[in-house]
Design a protein around this motif. Structure first.
Motif, short mmCIF file in Angstrom:
data_model
loop_
_atom_site.label_atom_id
_atom_site.label_comp_id
_atom_site.label_asym_id
_atom_site.label_seq_id
_atom_site.Cartn_x
_atom_site.Cartn_y
_atom_site.Cartn_z
N GLY A 1 0.77 -1.24 0.00
CA GLY A 1 0.00 0.00 0.00
C GLY A 1 0.79 1.27 0.00
O GLY A 1 0.24 2.35 0.28
N GLY B 1 -1.60 -2.70 -9.82
CA GLY B 1 -2.94 -2.80 -9.27
C GLY B 1 -3.61 -1.48 -8.96
O GLY B 1 -4.64 -1.44 -8.27
N GLN C 1 -6.01 1.56 -9.69
CA GLN C 1 -7.30 1.63 -10.40
C GLN C 1 -7.20 2.57 -11.59
O GLN C 1 -6.74 3.70 -11.47
CB GLN C 1 -8.39 2.12 -9.43
CG GLN C 1 -9.79 2.06 -10.00
CD GLN C 1 -10.85 2.47 -8.99
OE1 GLN C 1 -11.97 2.83 -9.34
NE2 GLN C 1 -10.51 2.43 -7.70
N MET D 1 -6.07 2.30 -5.33
CA MET D 1 -5.86 0.94 -5.82
C MET D 1 -7.19 0.39 -6.34
O MET D 1 -8.26 0.96 -6.10
CB MET D 1 -5.32 0.05 -4.70
CG MET D 1 -3.99 0.49 -4.13
SD MET D 1 -2.64 0.40 -5.34
CE MET D 1 -2.45 -1.38 -5.51
N ARG D 2 -7.14 -0.74 -7.03
CA ARG D 2 -8.37 -1.34 -7.56
C ARG D 2 -9.33 -1.75 -6.47
O ARG D 2 -10.54 -1.84 -6.69
CB ARG D 2 -8.03 -2.54 -8.46
CG ARG D 2 -7.56 -2.14 -9.84
CD ARG D 2 -7.62 -3.29 -10.82
NE ARG D 2 -6.58 -4.27 -10.60
CZ ARG D 2 -5.40 -4.28 -11.20
NH1 ARG D 2 -5.11 -3.31 -12.06
NH2 ARG D 2 -4.51 -5.22 -10.95
N ASN D 3 -8.83 -2.00 -5.24
CA ASN D 3 -9.71 -2.36 -4.13
C ASN D 3 -10.34 -1.15 -3.48
O ASN D 3 -11.07 -1.27 -2.48
CB ASN D 3 -8.94 -3.19 -3.09
CG ASN D 3 -7.76 -2.44 -2.48
OD1 ASN D 3 -7.64 -1.22 -2.62
ND2 ASN D 3 -6.88 -3.17 -1.80
N GLY D 4 -10.06 0.05 -4.03
CA GLY D 4 -10.66 1.27 -3.51
C GLY D 4 -9.86 1.97 -2.43
O GLY D 4 -10.21 3.08 -2.02
N ARG D 5 -8.79 1.35 -1.97
CA ARG D 5 -7.97 1.96 -0.93
C ARG D 5 -6.94 2.89 -1.55
O ARG D 5 -6.35 2.57 -2.58
CB ARG D 5 -7.27 0.88 -0.11
CG ARG D 5 -8.22 0.00 0.69
CD ARG D 5 -7.45 -1.09 1.42
NE ARG D 5 -8.35 -1.97 2.18
CZ ARG D 5 -7.96 -3.06 2.80
NH1 ARG D 5 -6.68 -3.45 2.73
NH2 ARG D 5 -8.84 -3.80 3.46
#
Length: 459
Positions: free
Chosen positions: A159, A225, A227, A408-412
């Motif tokens: 991250g 990764g 977004q 990131m693609r996970n929204g974080r």
């Protein structure tokens, strides 16, 4: 260990570096190009679109948020994040004053097809002068600048960006920073990448700006990764003189004659309404239109009546005493072009011609029609210009928050990564273009990214 590392050397990167340094951070800026070619696409720009509720400086009349938003909505067809767009529009009101405070001078707008005195502030000396002013300001403030330094990889782990790998003046160099700002532009100069979406047609594209916009950082981030946002097959493409160099021809290669001409393809047939709207709102569609024609080439045809209504190309006009002679000089079939011009002339319905407004000069019974500025082409010398798609920037980018933090693609959000300029402009500009709006995005988000990166480093 630097506080803030900025990747890029154009308007967005410089705004971020200056802002971060003024906030007290130690800042290093990595410019891929050598010093003589610094500045990315920004050195080819000439204006910034700015909201204002009253006349201010070189900006005349009023250009409020509602009208600005409506202009953006129409050119993007709704492909925009309204919150980020409105935030940019409002913040653009303060941009000219901030720019002036950092050495940028302005001049009244030029007249002609891009008469934008009410909406856009023009840089005295153009984008090169703006870039030079910002680099001088950055140097005075103590920003370290590394030229001829290409970022090859951002080590993104758990991250956060842990290190930035580069090739600096031909040698590998790894740097570390508490905060990183990605402002390295799109991939418009990477013909191989463009070919993934456009096929062999991309080989005929001309790149208006820097050849250093290879998209290396963008592709690296997406591979880690991050977004993505924006259509990878979309690009800001205008009709430019086909005689322009492959790279770095700049704004002088653009042709502004389209509204006062007819445009034909290699078969000498018209294919779109040349008078659809005023030029600042429609010039950016013509590159894509030409890209879709056979051989990615078209030709603007006009006569002596229109010769002084637009900024001329840096290349000489192709002139002839007849339409048939002009066709021969352009490599078109003379009979086909004569037929196209004759049909067009017969369809023209005269009105009150006004080169600066949507007038009532139009065609009738012609497909496609010409809805404004339609006048017969009958006064020699007849004039022609060859057109090719001139690519300015691509729309594919990284998703960001209102604080310019990369997601990131996970929204974080990435803990210490921000983005500004063309690498994130697709959040706001999904397609289409408004003159000067790219500079507005870069200036607004450059300042946000710089401030946020410095704040994070300080904590």
């Amino acid at each position: 260990m630097w506080d803030v590392l900025v990747v890029g050397g154009g308007n967005a990167a410089l705004c971020a570096a200056i802002t971060a340094r003024e906030a007290g951070a130690s800042v290093v800026l990595l410019e891929h190009a050598p010093r003589a070619f610094r500045g990315g696409n920004s050195r080819h720009t000439r204006n910034l679109r700015a909201m204002h509720d009253a006349p201010a400086g070189v900006l005349t009349d009023v250009y409020g948020e509602a009208e600005y938003w409506d202009d953006l909505l129409r050119v993007t067809g709704g492909a925009t994040d309204e919150h980020l767009a409105r935030m940019t529009i409002r913040a653009s009101a303060d941009a000219p004053a901030w720019m002036s405070a950092h050495g940028v001078n302005f001049q009244p707008s030029l007249t002609g097809t891009l008469n934008l005195g009410r909406t856009n502030a023009f840089f005295l000396g153009g984008g090169k002068a703006l870039v030079n002013a910002y680099f001088a300001a950055a140097e005075r403030l103590g920003v370290t600048i590394l030229y001829d330094t290409e970022v090859t990889d951002l080590e993104l782990d758990n991250g956060a960006v842990r290190a930035v790998n580069t090739v600096s003046r031909g040698f590998p160099l790894t740097l570390q920073a508490r905060s990183v700002v990605a402002a390295s532009g799109g991939f418009q100069a990477n013909i191989g990448w463009l070919r993934e979406y456009w096929g062999e047609a991309a080989d005929n594209f001309i790149i208006r700006g820097t050849p250093f916009a290879q998209g290396t950082v963008l592709r690296d981030l997406l591979g880690h990764g991050v977004q993505q946002v924006g259509d990878p097959a979309q690009c800001h493409a205008v009709a430019i003189d086909a005689r322009a160099p492959k790279f770095d021809g700049g704004i002088v290669t653009r042709l502004d004659c389209v509204p006062f001409s007819i445009v034909v393809d290699r078969a000498a047939w018209r294919f779109y309404d040349e008078g659809e709207d005023v030029w600042p709102k429609r010039y950016a569609i013509w590159g894509r239109l030409v890209a879709q024609r056979q051989g990615q080439i078209a030709y603007a045809i006009l006569d002596a009546k229109a010769a002084k209504l637009f900024m001329p190309s840096v290349f000489p006009a192709i002139r002839a005493g007849s339409i048939a002679e002009l066709a021969g000089k352009l490599g078109l079939d003379p009979a086909a072009l004569e037929t196209t011009v004759s049909r067009y002339n017969a369809s023209v319905r005269p009105g009150n011609f006004d080169s600066a407004a949507l007038d009532d000069c139009r065609t009738e019974g012609l497909d496609p029609p010409k809805t404004h500025w339609a006048r017969t082409i009958d006064t020699p010398p007849f004039i022609g210009y060859p057109l090719r798609p001139g690519i300015t920037f691509t729309y594919l980018g990284v998703k960001v928050t209102e604080r310019a933090q990369v997601l990131m693609r996970n929204g974080r959000p990435v803990a210490n990564l921000w983005a500004s300029g063309e690498i994130m402009a697709g959040n706001i500009l999904g397609k289409g273009y408004l003159a000067g709006f790219g500079m507005a995005i870069g200036t607004v988000f450059g300042r946000i990214a710089g401030a946020e990166a410095a704040r994070h480093a300080g904590n």
